[in-house]
Design an enzyme around this catalytic site. Structure first.
Site, mmCIF file in Angstrom:
data_model
loop_
_atom_site.group_PDB
_atom_site.id
_atom_site.type_symbol
_atom_site.label_atom_id
_atom_site.label_comp_id
_atom_site.label_asym_id
_atom_site.label_seq_id
_atom_site.Cartn_x
_atom_site.Cartn_y
_atom_site.Cartn_z
ATOM 1 C CG ASP A 296 20.662 -18.101 -11.235
ATOM 2 O OD1 ASP A 296 20.249 -17.343 -10.347
ATOM 3 O OD2 ASP A 296 20.059 -18.279 -12.313
ATOM 4 C CG HIS B 52 20.315 -15.132 -7.397
ATOM 5 N ND1 HIS B 52 19.228 -15.868 -7.833
ATOM 6 C CD2 HIS B 52 20.220 -15.098 -6.041
ATOM 7 C CE1 HIS B 52 18.527 -16.271 -6.786
ATOM 8 N NE2 HIS B 52 19.110 -15.830 -5.683
ATOM 9 C CG PHE C 131 16.603 -27.330 -8.849
ATOM 10 C CD1 PHE C 131 17.538 -28.233 -9.345
ATOM 11 C CD2 PHE C 131 16.337 -27.312 -7.483
ATOM 12 C CE1 PHE C 131 18.199 -29.101 -8.487
ATOM 13 C CE2 PHE C 131 17.000 -28.183 -6.620
ATOM 14 C CZ PHE C 131 17.930 -29.082 -7.124
ATOM 15 C CG MET D 236 20.773 -18.806 -4.990
ATOM 16 S SD MET D 236 19.981 -19.624 -6.378
ATOM 17 C CE MET D 236 20.919 -18.913 -7.703
ATOM 18 C CG ASP E 283 15.508 -15.612 -10.009
ATOM 19 O OD1 ASP E 283 15.216 -16.260 -11.022
ATOM 20 O OD2 ASP E 283 16.603 -15.703 -9.416
ATOM 21 C CG MET F 151 14.460 -16.288 -4.404
ATOM 22 S SD MET F 151 15.272 -16.152 -6.008
ATOM 23 C CE MET F 151 14.882 -17.742 -6.747
ATOM 24 C CB SER G 15 18.249 -17.159 -15.552
ATOM 25 O OG SER G 15 19.073 -18.018 -14.803
ATOM 26 C CG HIS H 110 19.523 -13.716 -13.047
ATOM 27 N ND1 HIS H 110 19.350 -12.793 -12.038
ATOM 28 C CD2 HIS H 110 19.348 -14.929 -12.460
ATOM 29 C CE1 HIS H 110 19.089 -13.407 -10.906
ATOM 30 N NE2 HIS H 110 19.093 -14.714 -11.124
ATOM 31 C CG MET I 284 22.965 -22.358 -7.519
ATOM 32 S SD MET I 284 21.886 -23.627 -8.205
ATOM 33 C CE MET I 284 20.798 -22.610 -9.198
HETATM 34 C C1 DX5 Z 1 16.705 -20.462 -9.430
HETATM 35 C C2 DX5 Z 1 17.481 -19.360 -10.092
HETATM 36 C C3 DX5 Z 1 16.758 -18.733 -11.210
HETATM 37 C C4 DX5 Z 1 16.465 -19.681 -12.355
HETATM 38 C C5 DX5 Z 1 15.194 -19.225 -12.990
HETATM 39 O O1 DX5 Z 1 17.320 -20.791 -8.253
HETATM 40 O O2 DX5 Z 1 17.770 -18.324 -9.166
HETATM 41 O O3 DX5 Z 1 17.425 -17.571 -11.686
HETATM 42 O O4 DX5 Z 1 17.491 -19.725 -13.306
HETATM 43 O O5 DX5 Z 1 14.838 -20.166 -13.942
HETATM 44 P P1 DX5 Z 1 13.362 -20.253 -14.511
HETATM 45 O O6 DX5 Z 1 13.087 -18.941 -15.194
HETATM 46 O O7 DX5 Z 1 13.458 -21.406 -15.459
HETATM 47 O O8 DX5 Z 1 12.439 -20.497 -13.354
HETATM 48 ZN ZN ZN Z 2 18.516 -16.366 -9.920
#
Ligand code: DX5
Ligand code: ZN
Length: 226
Positions: free
Chosen positions: A38, A69, A146, A71, A178, A140, A11, A36, A40
């Site tokens: 993310d 992903h 985070f 969010m 994840d 998740m 990620s 990956h 947000m």
């Molecule tokens: C959280 C993200 C994850 C995050 C995972 O909302 O969707 O992809 O980056 O990070 P770690 O592996 O540090 O939990």
């Molecule tokens: Zn993610």
């Protein structure tokens, strides 16, 4: 017993944004399978990461598929730009889509693989009527928003339930995990039926990220003890 190999998706959220290029090249040169990404919006989750211009910059240098992903609320508004920014897989949140079936169809019409992410409190049973339409389900294992949070162990049961639910309906379904993934829980997740492991802080905060990715990739559930 399954002998298929699993996928590792570092990620980028946990990368050093001041030296993002170096971290992209590191992932290119590693045994990782996907990036990956993310995204947000500060509404669906209480955080803002980065947007499509940054994703486009990543796509320019990445030699592996971008697993995106989203969010964000009402993700339909951003599917086209997401695809145009380099996404191969687009995952939306069950909790953010009023017309999930329509959203999944729109993702596929763009030529992308379609995924749905479930928050830790959302039962896998709610996916029953779209299961056949999915390429991927992202479970998740932390509350999204985070990196660096503690893995929620109820996830193991959810993986098993989802794998059983998909049997005979969608045997090619990829189950992605994840949040909080490390070598301490990876083998048990794979044994439960997971296919894709996302790892952010465990990879990028490691003293040797390449070796850490290799360790996750090398897990063999046929010999690993838990
Ligand atoms: C959280 C993200 C994850 C995050 C995972 O909302 O969707 O992809 O980056 O990070 P770690 O592996 O540090 O939990
Ligand atoms: Zn993610």
């Amino acid at each position: 017993m399954s002998t298929k190999s699993h996928l590792i998706a570092p990620s980028v959220l946990a990368a050093d944004f001041a030296k993002l290029y170096d971290d992209i090249i590191m992932v290119n040169n590693s045994e990782a399978d996907w990036f990956h990404i993310d995204i947000m919006d500060g509404v669906f989750v209480p955080n803002i990461s980065f947007g499509f211009p940054v994703m486009q910059a990543i796509a320019k240098h990445a030699t592996k598929p971008l697993d995106v992903h989203l969010m964000i609320v009402d993700p339909d508004r951003y599917l086209q730009v997401c695809k145009d920014s380099g996404a191969e897989i687009i995952t939306v949140h069950y909790e953010a889509c009023t017309h999930l079936h329509r959203t999944l169809a729109a993702i596929k019409e763009l030529g992308c693989k379609a995924g749905v992410a479930l928050n830790p409190h959302t039962p896998v049973a709610l996916l029953k009527d779209v299961l056949a339409d999915l390429d991927l389900v992202c479970l998740m294992s932390v509350n999204p928003g985070f990196g660096g949070q503690k893995f929620i162990s109820n996830t193991y049961t959810k993986v098993q339930e989802l794998r059983a639910m998909a049997a005979g309906i969608n045997d090619g379904l990829l189950i992605e995990i994840d949040g909080g993934v490390t070598t301490a829980n990876a083998a048990q997740l794979l044994k439960a039926g997971a296919d894709v492991l996302v790892a952010g802080s465990f990879v990028f905060n490691a003293s040797d990220p390449l070796e850490t990715i290799k360790k996750l990739k090398d897990i063999d559930i046929n010999i690993e003890s838990i």
